[in-house]
Design an enzyme around this catalytic site. Structure first.
Site, PDB file in Angstrom:
ATOM      1  N   HIS A  61       2.776   2.660  -0.383  1.00 46.52           N
ATOM      2  CA  HIS A  61       3.706   3.762  -0.068  1.00 46.52           C
ATOM      3  C   HIS A  61       4.647   3.952  -1.260  1.00 46.52           C
ATOM      4  O   HIS A  61       5.639   3.223  -1.385  1.00 46.52           O
ATOM      5  CB  HIS A  61       4.614   3.396   1.110  1.00 46.52           C
ATOM      6  CG  HIS A  61       3.985   3.240   2.443  1.00 46.52           C
ATOM      7  ND1 HIS A  61       3.975   4.235   3.388  1.00 46.52           N
ATOM      8  CD2 HIS A  61       3.400   2.174   3.029  1.00 46.52           C
ATOM      9  CE1 HIS A  61       3.410   3.781   4.502  1.00 46.52           C
ATOM     10  NE2 HIS A  61       3.048   2.537   4.309  1.00 46.52           N
ATOM     11  N   ASP A  86       2.075  -2.432   1.469  1.00 42.64           N
ATOM     12  CA  ASP A  86       1.656  -3.178   2.653  1.00 42.64           C
ATOM     13  C   ASP A  86       0.315  -3.844   2.370  1.00 42.64           C
ATOM     14  O   ASP A  86      -0.710  -3.178   2.244  1.00 42.64           O
ATOM     15  CB  ASP A  86       1.509  -2.234   3.854  1.00 42.64           C
ATOM     16  CG  ASP A  86       2.830  -1.641   4.268  1.00 42.64           C
ATOM     17  OD1 ASP A  86       3.850  -2.317   4.130  1.00 42.64           O
ATOM     18  OD2 ASP A  86       2.839  -0.483   4.732  1.00 42.64           O
ATOM     19  N   GLU A 112      -1.109  -5.246   7.556  1.00 40.91           N
ATOM     20  CA  GLU A 112      -0.475  -4.874   8.821  1.00 40.91           C
ATOM     21  C   GLU A 112      -1.566  -5.044   9.843  1.00 40.91           C
ATOM     22  O   GLU A 112      -2.587  -4.350   9.791  1.00 40.91           O
ATOM     23  CB  GLU A 112       0.002  -3.437   8.779  1.00 40.91           C
ATOM     24  CG  GLU A 112       1.125  -3.247   7.788  1.00 40.91           C
ATOM     25  CD  GLU A 112       1.897  -1.978   8.074  1.00 40.91           C
ATOM     26  OE1 GLU A 112       2.902  -2.049   8.798  1.00 40.91           O
ATOM     27  OE2 GLU A 112       1.467  -0.917   7.614  1.00 40.91           O
ATOM     28  N   GLU A 144       6.969   0.387  -1.325  1.00 44.78           N
ATOM     29  CA  GLU A 144       6.469  -0.635  -0.406  1.00 44.78           C
ATOM     30  C   GLU A 144       4.957  -0.721  -0.527  1.00 44.78           C
ATOM     31  O   GLU A 144       4.263   0.284  -0.468  1.00 44.78           O
ATOM     32  CB  GLU A 144       6.855  -0.219   1.013  1.00 44.78           C
ATOM     33  CG  GLU A 144       6.222  -1.046   2.099  1.00 44.78           C
ATOM     34  CD  GLU A 144       6.584  -0.510   3.492  1.00 44.78           C
ATOM     35  OE1 GLU A 144       7.531   0.285   3.611  1.00 44.78           O
ATOM     36  OE2 GLU A 144       5.895  -0.882   4.442  1.00 44.78           O
TER      37      GLU A 144
END
Ligand SMILES: *[C@@H]1O[C@H](CO)[C@@H](O)[C@H](O)[C@H]1NC(C)=O
Ligand SMILES: *[C@@H]1O[C@H](CO)[C@@H](O)[C@H](O)[C@H]1NC(C)=O
Ligand SMILES: *[C@@H]1O[C@H](CO)[C@@H](O)[C@H](O)[C@H]1NC(C)=O
Length: 477
Positions: free
Chosen positions: A265, A251, A254, A249
């Site tokens: 991640h 990101d 956020e 993942e």
């Protein structure tokens, strides 16, 4: 006592309790379903809202007419030839779902009324996600959508040596909420070809996975997650099954009005992979999965610049701005390995360089690199699960294979979003580097409170552009 570092509980599927009014559905034709597996319903035609975006090279940008699809977890799931809910609130129907496999053969995912049921609307190149949408069944809370390339395939993005840019308006996104934009290593077809009992596929938003190996997903690998399902104690719309689903993942974004972070991640492997029980990590075994649940996050406030991002600050969150995220490789080509993730902002025609780290023991980094991650983990006393799961090279593999673009809005039943916008852990000294992440009170972000006080919250994402480094934005220095 060592306080748990528990940031990045990403995108839990706060699911809708949908019990459609049966009378209103009698108008629909009921087709016999012959397929066996995680089925599709026929009461409501699935029509993906269109969303145009642009693909750019150094010689210019071209429009792409794309569309979005709602994740399957939010959908009404009912008996294949009737109106009986397979899942209601946070529990499975024991008759339709006595076990995982028959749950998939007995139950169908229904088409979605994007605007009226879920508060999801598009216009040209803009997508608006409302936090709360009152509807005929009560209300929907939060949502998660994916960019589609066709009716049945997600748009895959190969990120290396490329950049992704979009505009965001977070002015109506207070403490405790998260408007999140990220890439997940989901299957292009939602898992249909790998799992023959998944008859719904990307058209119905199946196949979600992320680095938290979420166990709140109702169908994984073409089977229900029904056996061993435990309803959440504090979320009337969610629960955890025996299985979870893990994948890399990235990101990009956020954020809310007060704070923002971007965070890779990594996980072992490149595709989604189903985990079971404590091997999914989570509550009592945070670091027990094949993924890095913490990530290596760049949050300007946490990294020591407290006047960079927020209302009236350098990046003024009271109005719309542009976010640019660049994936640079060691070779300067798409066949290299990820070495740096850079961030730029553009607001009112002006390019704003990312803030610089100002933390004792760290150099003045303004991007994510292996060195930045190593220094941050050391300076904050955080476990280096990022490095342990492959670090930049780990997530680089999924970026080569292609990832799905996810846009969402959510609140946090695990940690009230305090890992993003407040002091976290709340019992640690906020003057200790790494604890303060934003100015939201430690008492903020309680889902029951924000779901009523921030009922008008929403996020608008628009003007998505993807392409060569430097090709997706312009502005003065
Ligand atoms: C691209 O789409 C936008 C709307 O999303 C439109 O304003 C613009 O004219 C289009 N450009 C081209 C070249 O078609
Ligand atoms: C159903 O899933 C649970 C985990 O949720 C697993 O433990 C169990 O073995 C599965 N049952 C079957 C029959 O595959
Ligand atoms: C909500 O319940 C989950 C377990 O179901 C727990 O992990 C979490 O900490 C709880 N959240 C809050 C804010 O109490």
């Amino acid at each position: 006592m060592v306080a748990l570092v528990r940031y990045h509980q990403v995108s839990r599927g706060t699911s809708l309790f949908v019990m459609f009014n049966k009378l209103s559905l009698l108008a629909f034709t009921l087709c016999a379903l012959s397929a066996h597996g995680q089925l599709v319903g026929t009461y409501e035609t699935e029509t993906h809202p269109s969303l145009s975006w642009q693909r750019c090279t150094r010689s210019g940008c071209q429009n792409v007419s794309g569309s979005i699809v709602l994740d399957s977890n939010w959908r009404w799931v009912h008996s294949k030839s009737g109106y009986t809910n397979c899942y209601t609130g946070n529990t499975w129907d024991k008759t339709l779902c006595p076990d995982n496999k028959s749950c998939a053969t007995n139950c169908a995912l229904e088409g979605a009324s994007y605007s009226s049921t879920y508060g999801i609307t598009t216009s040209g190149n803009a997508l608006t996600l409302k936090f709360i949408q009152p509807n005929s069944n009560g209300k929907n809370i939060g949502s998660r959508v994916y960019l589609m390339a066709s009716e049945s395939k997600y748009q895959m993005f190969k990120l290396l040596n490329q950049e992704i840019t979009f505009d965001v308006d977070v002015s109506k996104l207070p403490c405790g909420l998260n408007g999140a934009v990220y890439f997940s290593a989901m299957d292009e077809d939602g898992g249909m070809s790998r799992f023959s009992t998944n008859k719904a596929g990307a058209k119905y938003g199946t196949g979600y996975c992320d680095s938290q190996c979420p166990r709140d997903i109702k169908f994984i690998n073409g089977e229900g997650n029904a056996e061993g399902w435990e309803p959440s104690s504090n979320d009337s719309n969610a629960g955890n099954g025996g299985y979870g689903t893990c994948c890399n993942e990235m990101d990009i974004w956020e954020a809310n009005l007060i704070s923002t972070a971007y965070t890779p991640h990594p996980c072992e492997g490149t595709q989604s992979s189903r985990c079971s029980g404590s091997a999914c990590g989570g509550q009592n075994n945070r670091y027990g999965s094949i993924c890095d649940p913490d990530g290596c996050d760049f949050n300007s406030f946490r990294m020591g610049d407290k006047s960079f991002y927020g209302p009236g600050l350098t990046v003024n969150t009271n109005s719309k701005f542009t976010i640019v995220t660049q994936f640079l490789t060691d070779t300067g080509t798409s066949s290299g390995t990820l070495k740096e993730i850079r961030r730029l902002y553009v607001q009112n025609g002006r390019v704003i360089q990312n803030s610089k780290v100002s933390i004792p023991g760290m150099a003045a980094h303004d991007s994510i690199t292996t060195q930045f991650c190593n220094e941050a983990k050391a300076a904050f006393g955080d476990r280096d699960s990022f490095g342990q799961h492959g670090g930049m090279g780990g997530i680089s593999k999924s970026m080569t294979a292609g990832m799905v673009f996810v846009l969402s809005i959510w609140d946090d039943h695990t940690a009230n979003m305090l890992w993003l916008d407040s002091n976290y852990p709340t019992d640690a000294d906020p003057n200790k580097p790494g604890i303060a992440r934003g100015t939201c009170p430690t008492s903020s972000g309680v889902p029951a409170e924000v779901e009523s006080s921030a009922a008008n919250a929403q996020v608008v994402y628009s003007n998505i552009k993807f392409g060569d480094i430097g090709s997706t934005y312009s502005g003065t220095a």
